[in-house]
Structures are given as structure tokens and as C-alpha cells.
Write an enzyme that holds these catalytic residues in place. Structure first.
Site, PDB file in Angstrom:
ATOM      1  N   ARG A  19       1.018  -1.175  -0.291  1.00  0.00           N
ATOM      2  CA  ARG A  19      -0.071  -0.020  -0.019  1.00  0.00           C
ATOM      3  C   ARG A  19       0.751   1.293   0.002  1.00  0.00           C
ATOM      4  O   ARG A  19       2.221   0.915   0.219  1.00  0.00           O
ATOM      5  CB  ARG A  19      -0.995   0.005   1.320  1.00  0.00           C
ATOM      6  CG  ARG A  19      -0.225   0.010   2.531  1.00  0.00           C
ATOM      7  CD  ARG A  19      -1.427   0.215   3.784  1.00  0.00           C
ATOM      8  NE  ARG A  19      -0.522   0.901   4.744  1.00  0.00           N
ATOM      9  CZ  ARG A  19      -1.221   1.399   5.895  1.00  0.00           C
ATOM     10  NH1 ARG A  19      -2.402   0.876   5.932  1.00  0.00           N
ATOM     11  NH2 ARG A  19      -0.610   1.833   6.944  1.00  0.00           N
ATOM     12  N   ILE A  21       3.148   4.186  -0.608  1.00  0.00           N
ATOM     13  CA  ILE A  21       4.312   4.691  -1.338  1.00  0.00           C
ATOM     14  C   ILE A  21       4.637   3.418  -2.177  1.00  0.00           C
ATOM     15  O   ILE A  21       5.097   3.309  -3.429  1.00  0.00           O
ATOM     16  CB  ILE A  21       5.231   5.492  -0.898  1.00  0.00           C
ATOM     17  CG1 ILE A  21       4.971   6.889  -0.243  1.00  0.00           C
ATOM     18  CG2 ILE A  21       6.717   5.561  -1.695  1.00  0.00           C
ATOM     19  CD1 ILE A  21       5.957   7.660   0.619  1.00  0.00           C
ATOM     20  N   ALA A  95       9.646  -0.538   3.361  1.00  0.00           N
ATOM     21  CA  ALA A  95       8.858  -0.885   4.429  1.00  0.00           C
ATOM     22  C   ALA A  95       9.119  -0.061   5.642  1.00  0.00           C
ATOM     23  O   ALA A  95      10.406   0.239   5.755  1.00  0.00           O
ATOM     24  CB  ALA A  95       9.134  -2.348   4.759  1.00  0.00           C
ATOM     25  N   TYR A 159      12.325   7.610  14.660  1.00  0.00           N
ATOM     26  CA  TYR A 159      11.980   7.458  13.140  1.00  0.00           C
ATOM     27  C   TYR A 159      13.112   8.218  12.327  1.00  0.00           C
ATOM     28  O   TYR A 159      13.714   7.951  11.405  1.00  0.00           O
ATOM     29  CB  TYR A 159      10.602   8.338  12.810  1.00  0.00           C
ATOM     30  CG  TYR A 159      10.365   8.266  11.547  1.00  0.00           C
ATOM     31  CD1 TYR A 159       9.755   7.059  10.935  1.00  0.00           C
ATOM     32  CD2 TYR A 159      10.491   9.272  10.716  1.00  0.00           C
ATOM     33  CE1 TYR A 159       9.125   7.050   9.533  1.00  0.00           C
ATOM     34  CE2 TYR A 159       9.963   9.311   9.268  1.00  0.00           C
ATOM     35  CZ  TYR A 159       9.347   8.028   8.651  1.00  0.00           C
ATOM     36  OH  TYR A 159       9.029   8.060   7.306  1.00  0.00           O
ATOM     37  N   LYS A 163      15.793   6.771   9.681  1.00  0.00           N
ATOM     38  CA  LYS A 163      15.817   7.501   8.385  1.00  0.00           C
ATOM     39  C   LYS A 163      17.320   8.085   8.116  1.00  0.00           C
ATOM     40  O   LYS A 163      17.947   7.979   6.731  1.00  0.00           O
ATOM     41  CB  LYS A 163      14.743   8.487   8.078  1.00  0.00           C
ATOM     42  CG  LYS A 163      13.149   7.556   8.212  1.00  0.00           C
ATOM     43  CD  LYS A 163      13.254   6.501   6.983  1.00  0.00           C
ATOM     44  CE  LYS A 163      11.816   6.068   7.093  1.00  0.00           C
ATOM     45  NZ  LYS A 163      11.777   4.914   5.987  1.00  0.00           N
ATOM     46  N   PRO A 189      11.411  11.523   0.746  1.00  0.00           N
ATOM     47  CA  PRO A 189      10.280  11.931   0.431  1.00  0.00           C
ATOM     48  C   PRO A 189       9.765  13.063   1.469  1.00  0.00           C
ATOM     49  O   PRO A 189      10.351  12.918   2.662  1.00  0.00           O
ATOM     50  CB  PRO A 189       9.111  10.963   0.332  1.00  0.00           C
ATOM     51  CG  PRO A 189       9.876   9.472   0.639  1.00  0.00           C
ATOM     52  CD  PRO A 189      11.163   9.997   0.932  1.00  0.00           C
TER      53      PRO A 189
HETATM   54  P1  NAD Z   1       2.171   2.697   4.654  1.00  0.00           P
HETATM   55  O1  NAD Z   1       1.914   2.703   6.341  1.00  0.00           O
HETATM   56  O2  NAD Z   1       0.995   3.290   3.808  1.00  0.00           O
HETATM   57  O3  NAD Z   1       2.843   1.514   4.308  1.00  0.00           O
HETATM   58  C1  NAD Z   1       3.865   0.859   4.844  1.00  0.00           C
HETATM   59  C2  NAD Z   1       4.087  -0.460   4.350  1.00  0.00           C
HETATM   60  O4  NAD Z   1       5.270  -1.084   4.814  1.00  0.00           O
HETATM   61  C3  NAD Z   1       2.877  -1.582   4.118  1.00  0.00           C
HETATM   62  O5  NAD Z   1       3.132  -2.248   2.985  1.00  0.00           O
HETATM   63  C4  NAD Z   1       3.311  -2.408   5.310  1.00  0.00           C
HETATM   64  O6  NAD Z   1       2.866  -3.545   5.189  1.00  0.00           O
HETATM   65  C5  NAD Z   1       4.985  -2.486   5.428  1.00  0.00           C
HETATM   66  N1  NAD Z   1       5.563  -2.580   6.642  1.00  0.00           N
HETATM   67  C6  NAD Z   1       5.373  -2.018   7.666  1.00  0.00           C
HETATM   68  N2  NAD Z   1       6.287  -2.806   8.467  1.00  0.00           N
HETATM   69  C7  NAD Z   1       6.785  -3.810   7.827  1.00  0.00           C
HETATM   70  C8  NAD Z   1       7.504  -5.008   8.330  1.00  0.00           C
HETATM   71  N3  NAD Z   1       7.773  -5.063   9.445  1.00  0.00           N
HETATM   72  N4  NAD Z   1       7.846  -5.924   7.495  1.00  0.00           N
HETATM   73  C9  NAD Z   1       7.356  -5.850   6.307  1.00  0.00           C
HETATM   74  N5  NAD Z   1       6.796  -4.880   5.915  1.00  0.00           N
HETATM   75  C10 NAD Z   1       6.248  -3.802   6.659  1.00  0.00           C
HETATM   76  O7  NAD Z   1       3.421   3.882   4.674  1.00  0.00           O
HETATM   77  P2  NAD Z   1       3.896   4.989   3.567  1.00  0.00           P
HETATM   78  O8  NAD Z   1       3.240   6.378   3.684  1.00  0.00           O
HETATM   79  O9  NAD Z   1       3.642   4.404   2.137  1.00  0.00           O
HETATM   80  O10 NAD Z   1       5.496   5.040   3.738  1.00  0.00           O
HETATM   81  C11 NAD Z   1       6.293   4.199   2.950  1.00  0.00           C
HETATM   82  C12 NAD Z   1       7.701   4.395   3.278  1.00  0.00           C
HETATM   83  O11 NAD Z   1       7.951   5.714   2.749  1.00  0.00           O
HETATM   84  C13 NAD Z   1       8.182   4.179   4.848  1.00  0.00           C
HETATM   85  O12 NAD Z   1       9.440   3.807   4.927  1.00  0.00           O
HETATM   86  C14 NAD Z   1       7.985   5.655   5.220  1.00  0.00           C
HETATM   87  O13 NAD Z   1       8.719   5.698   6.242  1.00  0.00           O
HETATM   88  C15 NAD Z   1       8.451   6.504   4.114  1.00  0.00           C
HETATM   89  N6  NAD Z   1       8.132   7.892   3.940  1.00  0.00           N
HETATM   90  C16 NAD Z   1       6.730   8.156   3.909  1.00  0.00           C
HETATM   91  C17 NAD Z   1       6.513   9.433   3.981  1.00  0.00           C
HETATM   92  C18 NAD Z   1       4.982   9.938   3.938  1.00  0.00           C
HETATM   93  O14 NAD Z   1       4.880  11.071   4.009  1.00  0.00           O
HETATM   94  N7  NAD Z   1       4.020   9.115   3.820  1.00  0.00           N
HETATM   95  C19 NAD Z   1       7.353  10.506   3.688  1.00  0.00           C
HETATM   96  C20 NAD Z   1       8.721  10.201   3.979  1.00  0.00           C
HETATM   97  C21 NAD Z   1       9.185   8.758   3.924  1.00  0.00           C
END
Ligand code: NAD
Length: 251
Positions: A19, A21, A95, A159, A163, A189
Site C-alpha cells: 500500500r 508509496i 517498508a 524515526y 531514516k 520524500p
Molecule cells: P504505509 O503505512 O502506507 O505503508 C507501509 C508499508 O510497509 C506497508 O506495505 C506495510 O505492510 C509495510 N511494513 C510495515 N512494517 C513492515 C515490516 N516489519 N515488514 C514488512 N513490511 C512492513 O506507509 P507509506 O506512507 O506508504 O510509507 C512508505 C515508506 O515511505 C516508509 O518507509 C515511510 O517511512 C516512508 N516515508 C513516508 C512518507 C509519507 O509522507 N507518507 C514520507 C517520507 C518517508
């Protein structure tokens, strides 16, 4: 992306691919011809939907419910992928979780959970792929870090540490992979419109948006474009780099 089949015949693994990103990254790679394994932890329905969308693109796709923080399980999953498909050319470490608390309220277990998933999780996946990529003399490793790993953020000590750690890891690994045809890069991002960000209180989110020069949240697809750029066979001279996809929020 030329004829749209830039990644034809390449096998990609996208962690967190069910799901948000990761979902958008998996689809963008697949639209350009890559076969994709997604690795995820929870929300089976999302994983099923992603898999259906991938299969509709006439590539090979599969899903694994594997906790990236579990070293042994990651080894098993990645060995299976390599055995079944002969190669992993592209690894995207996406993840990630957040467990936000200010320092006074941050217990060791929430520190550890975030480090174990976001940082050790990436180590586990790279460890399970690295020697294979070296043998093949080809690889593209892309880790999804965050603007928070660059600038810090109140209440996100765990966090931010995870990162920032990804950035140091990326640069060191880039040196180790450079003579073996492996590029290693990271993407930071800014605030992207996914469940992770939608979980923030409305008033906090409103303040965040006010600080983004572009004046809106980013989309998962905008992050995915940067991943596909770095994953390209034509991006072999780009390594150890960090690409910001943040609407100008941090420069
Ligand atoms: P999300 O919560 O929508 O999706 C997270 C995904 O990671 C899911 O598919 C989940 O099943 C998987 N996951 C979580 N823990 C896991 C584990 N232990 N083993 C395997 N899979 C695991 O999050 P998102 O917003 O799509 O974020 C995705 C990535 O981008 C993350 O690393 C997040 O830190 C990073 N990020 C997000 C943002 C944002 O604004 N959304 C900004 C910067 C960085």
C-alpha cells in the site's frame, strides 16, 4: 521511459509494496515491464488488491507476508525469490513504520521497533540480495528514507534516527557496490498523501502543508517516478545519491 518497457525481464522486490508509496513504486516498475515481488506485513486486502493490479499489467507478480525485521524470514523469502526467478535486479526498501513520542515519553521498545523495521529491515533485505547482485555484477538498490532523516522532527527521534541511518548506509554501500555494477541510492520524500500522513491530527497536517512551498502534499506516484529513474539500467553513473521529493520543503 521510451517504449515503456525499460525494465522488461528484470525482477524487482519492493518491501512495503502492499500500500501507500510502496504500492505506487511496484506499479510504476511493473508498468515499465518489471516483474515484481511485494513484501509486506499487514493488511492482506491491500496486498491482494496490489497483486491484482500488478497482474493486470501482464508481468509476473507475487506477494510475501514477511516481517523485514526478522533476519531469518527475510533470508528465506529472498532465497525463494532468487531460486524461483533466477535474479533480483532491483531492490526497493520501502517498508517502514513510525511510533511517534517525544523523548521523555519514548520507551526503549518503541525506539527498537522503529529501528528494527526501518533500518535493520533494510540491512536484512540488502544482506539477502547483496552477494547475489555482486555475482551477477548488476543491481539497483533504492531505500526510502525521509525528509525527517535530514531535518529532524519533533516527536520523531526514533524515526529520524532510522531514516538518517539509511542515508549513511546508502553512501557506504554505494562505495562497496561501485565496481560490481551495483548502484545504491536513497530517496527522501517530504510529506506524502498516504495512510501514514493521514493519521496525523487535522490541525497538525494543516500546519505541515503551510510549510510546503508547493502548497500541497506529494503523491505516492511522484515518489515512484524518482524510484524508477534510479532503478533504470541507464542510471548506472548515479550512486550514493539522495533525491529529495518534497515540494521544496527542504533544500
Ligand atoms: P504505509 O503505512 O502506507 O505503508 C507501509 C508499508 O510497509 C506497508 O506495505 C506495510 O505492510 C509495510 N511494513 C510495515 N512494517 C513492515 C515490516 N516489519 N515488514 C514488512 N513490511 C512492513 O506507509 P507509506 O506512507 O506508504 O510509507 C512508505 C515508506 O515511505 C516508509 O518507509 C515511510 O517511512 C516512508 N516515508 C513516508 C512518507 C509519507 O509522507 N507518507 C514520507 C517520507 C518517508
Amino acid at each position: 521511459m521510451g517504449n515503456g518497457k525499460e525494465f522488461q525481464g528484470k525482477w524487482a522486490v519492493v518491501t512495503g509494496g502492499s500500500r501507500g508509496i510502496g504500492h505506487a513504486i511496484a506499479l510504476d516498475l511493473a508498468k515499465n515491464g518489471a516483474n515484481v515481488s511485494i513484501v509486506y506485513l499487514e493488511h492482506h486486502g491491500d496486498a491482494d488488491t496490489t497483486l491484482k493490479q500488478l497482474n493486470a499489467l501482464n508481468i509476473e507478480a507475487e506477494k510475501y507476508q514477511t516481517d523485514v525485521s526478522d533476519h531469518q524470514r527475510v533470508q528465506e523469502t529472498f532465497s525463494t525469490i532468487i531460486k524461483n526467478h533466477g535474479a533480483i535486479e532491483i531492490l526497493v526498501n520501502c517498508a517502514g513504520i513510525n511510533r511517534d513520542k517525544s523523548m521523555s515519553k519514548l520507551p526503549l521498545d518503541l525506539w527498537q521497533q522503529v529501528i528494527d523495521t526501518n533500518l535493520t529491515g533494510a540491512y536484512n533485505c540488502i544482506k539477502a540480495t547483496w552477494d547475489h547482485m555482486k555475482e551477477k555484477q548488476y543491481g539497483r538498490v533504492i531505500s526510502i528514507s525521509s525528509i525527517v532523516g535530514q531535518a529532524g522532527n519533533f516527536g520523531q527521534v526514533n524515526y529520524a534516527a532510522s531514516k538518517s541511518g539509511l542515508l549513511g548506509m546508502t553512501k557506504s554501500l554505494a562505495l562497496e557496490g561501485a565496481r560490481n555494477g551495483i548502484t545504491v541510492n536513497a530517496i527522501c520524500p517530504g510529506f506524502i498523501n498516504t495512510d501514514m500522513v493521514r493519521g496525523m491530527p487535522d490541525d497538525v497536517l494543516e500546519k505541515v502543508i503551510q510549510r510546503i512551498p508547493v502548497g500541497r502534499l506529494g503523491t505516492p506516484e511522484e515518489v515512484a517516478r524518482a524510484v524508477s529513474f534510479l532503478a533504470s539500467p541507464q542510471s548506472g553513473f548515479i550512486t550514493g545519491q539522495v533525491i529529495n521529493v518534497n515540494g521544496g520543503q527542504y533544500m
